[in-house]
Design a protein around this motif. Structure first.
Motif, PDB file in Angstrom:
ATOM      1  N   PRO A  18       0.809  -1.219   0.000  1.00 39.72           N
ATOM      2  CA  PRO A  18       0.000   0.000   0.000  1.00 39.72           C
ATOM      3  C   PRO A  18       0.845   1.273   0.000  1.00 39.72           C
ATOM      4  O   PRO A  18       0.448   2.284  -0.580  1.00 39.72           O
ATOM      5  CB  PRO A  18      -0.856  -0.102   1.267  1.00 39.72           C
ATOM      6  CG  PRO A  18      -0.340  -1.244   2.043  1.00 39.72           C
ATOM      7  CD  PRO A  18       0.538  -2.063   1.162  1.00 39.72           C
ATOM      8  N   MET A  19       2.037   1.221   0.618  1.00 42.70           N
ATOM      9  CA  MET A  19       2.937   2.367   0.545  1.00 42.70           C
ATOM     10  C   MET A  19       3.364   2.574  -0.905  1.00 42.70           C
ATOM     11  O   MET A  19       3.354   3.708  -1.411  1.00 42.70           O
ATOM     12  CB  MET A  19       4.175   2.146   1.434  1.00 42.70           C
ATOM     13  CG  MET A  19       3.892   2.204   2.921  1.00 42.70           C
ATOM     14  SD  MET A  19       5.307   1.655   3.930  1.00 42.70           S
ATOM     15  CE  MET A  19       6.413   3.045   3.772  1.00 42.70           C
ATOM     16  N   ALA A  20       3.716   1.486  -1.583  1.00 40.84           N
ATOM     17  CA  ALA A  20       4.133   1.568  -2.986  1.00 40.84           C
ATOM     18  C   ALA A  20       3.001   2.109  -3.855  1.00 40.84           C
ATOM     19  O   ALA A  20       3.219   2.954  -4.734  1.00 40.84           O
ATOM     20  CB  ALA A  20       4.574   0.191  -3.487  1.00 40.84           C
ATOM     21  N   GLU A  21       1.789   1.641  -3.614  1.00 37.23           N
ATOM     22  CA  GLU A  21       0.634   2.125  -4.376  1.00 37.23           C
ATOM     23  C   GLU A  21       0.462   3.630  -4.192  1.00 37.23           C
ATOM     24  O   GLU A  21       0.271   4.372  -5.167  1.00 37.23           O
ATOM     25  CB  GLU A  21      -0.630   1.389  -3.922  1.00 37.23           C
ATOM     26  CG  GLU A  21      -1.883   1.823  -4.634  1.00 37.23           C
ATOM     27  CD  GLU A  21      -3.141   1.115  -4.149  1.00 37.23           C
ATOM     28  OE1 GLU A  21      -4.228   1.516  -4.595  1.00 37.23           O
ATOM     29  OE2 GLU A  21      -3.059   0.160  -3.345  1.00 37.23           O
ATOM     30  N   THR A  22       0.557   4.096  -2.962  1.00 35.82           N
ATOM     31  CA  THR A  22       0.405   5.523  -2.662  1.00 35.82           C
ATOM     32  C   THR A  22       1.493   6.344  -3.337  1.00 35.82           C
ATOM     33  O   THR A  22       1.213   7.368  -3.966  1.00 35.82           O
ATOM     34  CB  THR A  22       0.430   5.748  -1.133  1.00 35.82           C
ATOM     35  OG1 THR A  22      -0.635   5.010  -0.537  1.00 35.82           O
ATOM     36  CG2 THR A  22       0.304   7.218  -0.785  1.00 35.82           C
TER      37      THR A  22
END
Length: 168
Positions: A18-22
């Protein structure tokens, strides 16, 4: 032609993916129309995400906030499903264990879609983004830095591919 879709994958879909997606969505939005990927075609999942969806880990959200980004409040974790290999042009693993899990799940004819994220970062091919879940808070900031390198490399790679395609 549609821009490639990207699925970012870690273990539980609570920290790294989710960090990568953000981060990826923010980078692409900042690029505007010149972006080689559509932020609406970027998602994340986990190879072993819990059956009941969860929110982003609070430490991951705090690391994003320290870097000037906000985790999506509507985000809910999810597990990788077989249909993901058809839906996404790139399925990018955070570490070798997840890469192996994805390769086992992925149909043979779609294996070329499954890669390690840091293979896109200059000088970091074959390296893993460590899982910070059981680590001190500082590990989340280190992970964020590695994600930035891999995601910028991905954007650069996709930009070069788009330029080559338009020149052809």
């Amino acid at each position: 032609m549609a821009t490639p879709s990207v699925l970012l994958v870690c273990t539980a879909n609570l920290c790294r993916s989710p960090m990568a997606e953000t981060v990826l969505k923010a980078l692409l939005i900042a690029m505007g129309p010149a972006a080689p990927l559509d932020p609406n075609r970027v998602e994340s999942a986990g190879t072993r995400a819990a059956p009941r969806p969860q929110t982003v880990d609070a430490r991951a959200a705090a690391a994003l906030q320290r870097s000037g980004l906000k985790a999506d409040r509507k985000f809910r974790s999810r597990r990788v499903v077989p249909e993901d290999f058809e839906r996404f042009d790139l399925v990018l693993a955070m570490d070798l264990e997840n890469l192996d899990d994805l390769r086992r799940l992925c149909p043979q004819h779609l294996q070329s879609r499954v890669k390690l994220l840091l293979d896109y970062a200059p000088g970091l091919a074959g390296h893993e983004i460590p899982d910070p879940y059981f680590s001190p808070v500082v590990a989340f900031d280190r992970v964020l830095g590695l994600l930035g390198q891999g995601l910028q490399g991905l954007i650069d790679s996709q930009t070069r591919a788009a330029e080559a395609q338009s020149a052809a």
